[in-house]
Design a protein around this motif. Structure first.
Motif, PDB file in Angstrom:
ATOM      1  N   GLU A   1      -3.538   8.458   2.403  1.00  0.00           N
ATOM      2  CA  GLU A   1      -4.754   7.819   2.887  1.00  0.00           C
ATOM      3  C   GLU A   1      -4.778   7.891   4.416  1.00  0.00           C
TER       4      GLU A   1
ATOM      5  N   CYS B   1       0.230   4.472  -1.091  1.00  0.00           N
ATOM      6  CA  CYS B   1      -0.374   5.799  -1.015  1.00  0.00           C
ATOM      7  C   CYS B   1      -0.065   6.424   0.347  1.00  0.00           C
ATOM      8  N   ARG B   2       0.592   7.562   0.327  1.00  0.00           N
ATOM      9  CA  ARG B   2       0.996   8.193   1.584  1.00  0.00           C
ATOM     10  C   ARG B   2      -0.062   9.132   2.165  1.00  0.00           C
TER      11      ARG B   2
ATOM     12  N   GLY C   1      -6.954   4.125   6.270  1.00  0.00           N
ATOM     13  CA  GLY C   1      -6.503   2.750   6.094  1.00  0.00           C
ATOM     14  C   GLY C   1      -7.523   1.817   5.495  1.00  0.00           C
TER      15      GLY C   1
ATOM     16  N   ASN D   1       0.877  -1.165   0.000  1.00  0.00           N
ATOM     17  CA  ASN D   1       0.000   0.000   0.000  1.00  0.00           C
ATOM     18  C   ASN D   1       0.916   1.216   0.000  1.00  0.00           C
TER      19      ASN D   1
ATOM     20  N   GLY E   1      -0.384   8.259   9.019  1.00  0.00           N
ATOM     21  CA  GLY E   1      -1.842   8.178   8.936  1.00  0.00           C
ATOM     22  C   GLY E   1      -2.383   7.110   9.865  1.00  0.00           C
TER      23      GLY E   1
ATOM     24  N   ALA F   1      -8.003   0.953   2.389  1.00  0.00           N
ATOM     25  CA  ALA F   1      -7.384   0.050   1.406  1.00  0.00           C
ATOM     26  C   ALA F   1      -6.654  -1.094   2.100  1.00  0.00           C
TER      27      ALA F   1
ATOM     28  N   ARG G   1      -3.115   3.986   9.083  1.00  0.00           N
ATOM     29  CA  ARG G   1      -2.810   2.606   8.687  1.00  0.00           C
ATOM     30  C   ARG G   1      -1.940   1.866   9.677  1.00  0.00           C
TER      31      ARG G   1
END
Length: 70
Positions: free
Chosen positions: A11, A8-9, A14, A6, A33, A16, A35
């Protein structure tokens, strides 16, 4: 075992990572984030692109070894 990067920085929540896990994949996520609160294993978190490559490669190698031993 299937690993999912994953990358994407931005998002924040979390979603995804949760969706990836629900499909049976092991998510590797940035340690920013929300995640890192979902994927709590530090081995599956990374702070930089280089660290992501290193950790993903390590996990991939471990998965290959596990498959050989099964």
């Amino acid at each position: 075992m299937t690993l999912a990067l994953n990358a994407c920085r931005i998002e924040a929540f979390g979603i995804a990572a949760v969706e990836t896990a629900s499909l049976g994949c092991v998510p590797s996520v940035p340690s920013t984030g929300g995640r890192h609160e979902i994927v709590r294993h530090e081995e599956l978190q990374y702070a930089t692109d280089d660290e992501a490559v290193e950790k993903f490669s390590t996990c991939e190698s471990m998965c290959r070894e596990t498959r050989k031993n099964d």
